[in-house]
Design a protein around this motif. Structure first.
Motif, PDB file in Angstrom:
ATOM      1  N   THR A 134      -9.794 -11.693  19.343  1.00 44.54           N
ATOM      2  CA  THR A 134     -11.059 -11.734  18.898  1.00 44.54           C
ATOM      3  C   THR A 134     -11.683 -13.472  18.689  1.00 44.54           C
ATOM      4  OG1 THR A 134     -10.870  -9.527  18.661  1.00 44.54           O
ATOM      5  CG2 THR A 134     -12.828 -10.666  17.833  1.00 44.54           C
ATOM      6  N   ALA A 135     -11.061 -13.877  18.045  1.00 46.56           N
ATOM      7  CA  ALA A 135     -11.456 -15.362  17.642  1.00 46.56           C
ATOM      8  C   ALA A 135     -11.147 -16.210  18.422  1.00 46.56           C
ATOM      9  CB  ALA A 135     -10.186 -15.550  16.150  1.00 46.56           C
ATOM     10  N   ILE A 136     -10.410 -16.111  19.148  1.00 49.97           N
ATOM     11  CA  ILE A 136     -10.358 -17.279  20.484  1.00 49.97           C
ATOM     12  C   ILE A 136     -11.470 -16.552  21.666  1.00 49.97           C
ATOM     13  CG2 ILE A 136      -8.767 -17.437  22.549  1.00 49.97           C
ATOM     14  CD1 ILE A 136      -6.331 -17.182  20.812  1.00 49.97           C
ATOM     15  N   ASP A 137     -11.454 -16.072  21.962  1.00 54.64           N
ATOM     16  CA  ASP A 137     -12.483 -15.083  22.326  1.00 54.64           C
ATOM     17  C   ASP A 137     -13.774 -15.326  22.026  1.00 54.64           C
ATOM     18  OD1 ASP A 137     -10.817 -13.800  24.604  1.00 54.64           O
ATOM     19  OD2 ASP A 137     -10.933 -11.922  23.717  1.00 54.64           O
ATOM     20  N   VAL A 138     -14.058 -14.848  20.851  1.00 52.68           N
ATOM     21  CA  VAL A 138     -15.354 -15.463  20.231  1.00 52.68           C
ATOM     22  C   VAL A 138     -15.905 -17.170  20.506  1.00 52.68           C
ATOM     23  CG1 VAL A 138     -16.510 -15.846  18.150  1.00 52.68           C
ATOM     24  CG2 VAL A 138     -15.721 -13.571  18.873  1.00 52.68           C
ATOM     25  N   LEU A 139     -14.613 -17.679  20.203  1.00 51.39           N
ATOM     26  CA  LEU A 139     -14.952 -19.411  20.233  1.00 51.39           C
ATOM     27  C   LEU A 139     -14.603 -20.288  21.753  1.00 51.39           C
ATOM     28  CD1 LEU A 139     -11.960 -20.701  17.648  1.00 51.39           C
ATOM     29  CD2 LEU A 139     -14.311 -20.769  17.662  1.00 51.39           C
ATOM     30  N   GLU A 140     -14.425 -19.609  22.703  1.00 50.72           N
ATOM     31  CA  GLU A 140     -14.478 -19.675  23.942  1.00 50.72           C
ATOM     32  C   GLU A 140     -15.940 -19.244  24.796  1.00 50.72           C
ATOM     33  OE1 GLU A 140     -11.934 -17.211  25.842  1.00 50.72           O
ATOM     34  OE2 GLU A 140      -9.562 -18.802  25.887  1.00 50.72           O
ATOM     35  N   GLU A 141     -16.859 -17.790  24.265  1.00 46.23           N
ATOM     36  CA  GLU A 141     -17.677 -17.361  24.627  1.00 46.23           C
ATOM     37  C   GLU A 141     -18.893 -18.400  23.526  1.00 46.23           C
ATOM     38  OE1 GLU A 141     -17.874 -13.557  23.499  1.00 46.23           O
ATOM     39  OE2 GLU A 141     -16.290 -12.993  24.780  1.00 46.23           O
ATOM     40  N   ASN A 142     -18.644 -18.831  22.399  1.00 51.57           N
ATOM     41  CA  ASN A 142     -19.642 -20.249  21.851  1.00 51.57           C
ATOM     42  C   ASN A 142     -19.146 -21.062  21.160  1.00 51.57           C
ATOM     43  OD1 ASN A 142     -21.570 -17.242  21.328  1.00 51.57           O
ATOM     44  ND2 ASN A 142     -19.759 -17.033  20.582  1.00 51.57           N
ATOM     45  N   PRO A 143     -18.600 -22.110  22.423  1.00 50.28           N
ATOM     46  CA  PRO A 143     -18.018 -23.349  21.587  1.00 50.28           C
ATOM     47  C   PRO A 143     -19.163 -23.845  20.621  1.00 50.28           C
ATOM     48  CG  PRO A 143     -19.115 -22.934  24.354  1.00 50.28           C
ATOM     49  CD  PRO A 143     -19.423 -21.420  23.686  1.00 50.28           C
ATOM     50  N   ASP A 144     -20.245 -23.585  21.093  1.00 49.92           N
ATOM     51  CA  ASP A 144     -21.173 -24.428  19.812  1.00 49.92           C
ATOM     52  C   ASP A 144     -20.409 -24.556  18.466  1.00 49.92           C
ATOM     53  OD1 ASP A 144     -22.415 -22.131  20.427  1.00 49.92           O
ATOM     54  OD2 ASP A 144     -23.562 -22.231  18.958  1.00 49.92           O
ATOM     55  N   LEU A 145     -20.016 -23.373  18.268  1.00 48.79           N
ATOM     56  CA  LEU A 145     -19.659 -23.249  16.161  1.00 48.79           C
ATOM     57  C   LEU A 145     -18.140 -23.866  16.531  1.00 48.79           C
ATOM     58  CD1 LEU A 145     -18.641 -19.057  17.045  1.00 48.79           C
ATOM     59  CD2 LEU A 145     -20.873 -20.046  15.830  1.00 48.79           C
ATOM     60  N   ILE A 146     -17.146 -24.906  17.260  1.00 50.46           N
ATOM     61  CA  ILE A 146     -16.905 -25.607  16.641  1.00 50.46           C
ATOM     62  C   ILE A 146     -17.190 -26.631  16.288  1.00 50.46           C
ATOM     63  CG2 ILE A 146     -14.460 -27.303  17.050  1.00 50.46           C
ATOM     64  CD1 ILE A 146     -13.977 -24.872  17.483  1.00 50.46           C
ATOM     65  N   THR A 147     -18.942 -26.933  17.133  1.00 49.10           N
ATOM     66  CA  THR A 147     -19.373 -28.688  16.529  1.00 49.10           C
ATOM     67  C   THR A 147     -20.015 -27.952  15.419  1.00 49.10           C
ATOM     68  OG1 THR A 147     -20.146 -28.991  19.234  1.00 49.10           O
ATOM     69  CG2 THR A 147     -21.596 -29.969  17.376  1.00 49.10           C
ATOM     70  N   LYS A 148     -20.521 -27.035  14.990  1.00 48.72           N
ATOM     71  CA  LYS A 148     -21.123 -26.145  14.013  1.00 48.72           C
ATOM     72  C   LYS A 148     -19.587 -26.170  12.411  1.00 48.72           C
ATOM     73  CE  LYS A 148     -23.921 -22.831  11.580  1.00 48.72           C
ATOM     74  NZ  LYS A 148     -24.637 -21.224  11.843  1.00 48.72           N
ATOM     75  N   LEU A 149     -19.161 -26.004  12.728  1.00 50.31           N
ATOM     76  CA  LEU A 149     -17.525 -26.034  11.817  1.00 50.31           C
ATOM     77  C   LEU A 149     -17.515 -27.306  11.038  1.00 50.31           C
ATOM     78  CD1 LEU A 149     -15.359 -24.765  10.215  1.00 50.31           C
ATOM     79  CD2 LEU A 149     -13.925 -24.686  12.558  1.00 50.31           C
ATOM     80  N   LYS A 150     -17.472 -28.567  12.613  1.00 50.83           N
ATOM     81  CA  LYS A 150     -16.919 -29.862  11.704  1.00 50.83           C
ATOM     82  C   LYS A 150     -18.271 -30.568  11.538  1.00 50.83           C
ATOM     83  CE  LYS A 150     -14.342 -30.470  16.331  1.00 50.83           C
ATOM     84  NZ  LYS A 150     -13.758 -30.619  17.631  1.00 50.83           N
ATOM     85  N   LYS A 151     -19.833 -30.194  11.446  1.00 54.36           N
ATOM     86  CA  LYS A 151     -20.366 -29.986  10.326  1.00 54.36           C
ATOM     87  C   LYS A 151     -20.641 -30.102   9.417  1.00 54.36           C
ATOM     88  CE  LYS A 151     -23.776 -31.482  14.013  1.00 54.36           C
ATOM     89  NZ  LYS A 151     -25.196 -30.975  15.477  1.00 54.36           N
ATOM     90  N   ASN A 152     -20.001 -28.954   9.268  1.00 50.75           N
ATOM     91  CA  ASN A 152     -19.738 -27.745   8.016  1.00 50.75           C
ATOM     92  C   ASN A 152     -18.915 -28.580   7.048  1.00 50.75           C
ATOM     93  OD1 ASN A 152     -22.325 -26.522   8.650  1.00 50.75           O
ATOM     94  ND2 ASN A 152     -21.123 -24.720   8.408  1.00 50.75           N
ATOM     95  N   ILE A 153     -17.797 -28.952   7.888  1.00 44.19           N
ATOM     96  CA  ILE A 153     -16.583 -29.721   6.716  1.00 44.19           C
ATOM     97  C   ILE A 153     -16.826 -31.127   6.894  1.00 44.19           C
ATOM     98  CG2 ILE A 153     -14.209 -30.566   7.511  1.00 44.19           C
ATOM     99  CD1 ILE A 153     -13.490 -28.227   9.188  1.00 44.19           C
TER     100      ILE A 153
END
Length: 104
Positions: free
Chosen positions: A56-75
């Protein structure tokens, strides 16, 4: 290197932060591991609920690649915010999916 190494080990914790993994090798090596490791290993399989969560986590990341960008900014924001706190040090490990902070 397959054929030159007696045993290949794959661990999922490093990449997916989940339990599990597997080991492959010749019949001689895997038979020995199966017979000798039973006292140390309760199960070599990933529990179904963790497998489902990882998928499910992989599916969510594939459907919403902007989450990775947001995560990197939050980090970056978190590390910058904690950099001024006395006694907190960010320990960066390249390629790891986890953040490590040293307190002291």
């Amino acid at each position: 290197m397959i054929g030159q190494v007696e045993c290949d080990l794959v661990v999922m914790k490093i990449i997916l932060e989940k339990e599990g993994g597997f080991c492959t090798g010749s019949a001689r090596v895997t038979d020995h591991q199966r017979l000798c490791s039973s006292g140390y290993v309760f199960s070599t399989s990933l529990p179904p609920y963790l497998a489902s969560a990882a998928i499910t986590a992989i599916d969510v990341l594939e459907e919403n690649p902007d989450l990775i960008t947001k995560l990197k900014k939050n980090i970056t924001l978190l590390c910058k915010g904690l950099s001024g706190v006395m006694g907190v040090a960010y320990i960066q490990e390249v390629g790891k999916a986890s953040l490590f902070f040293e307190l002291g």
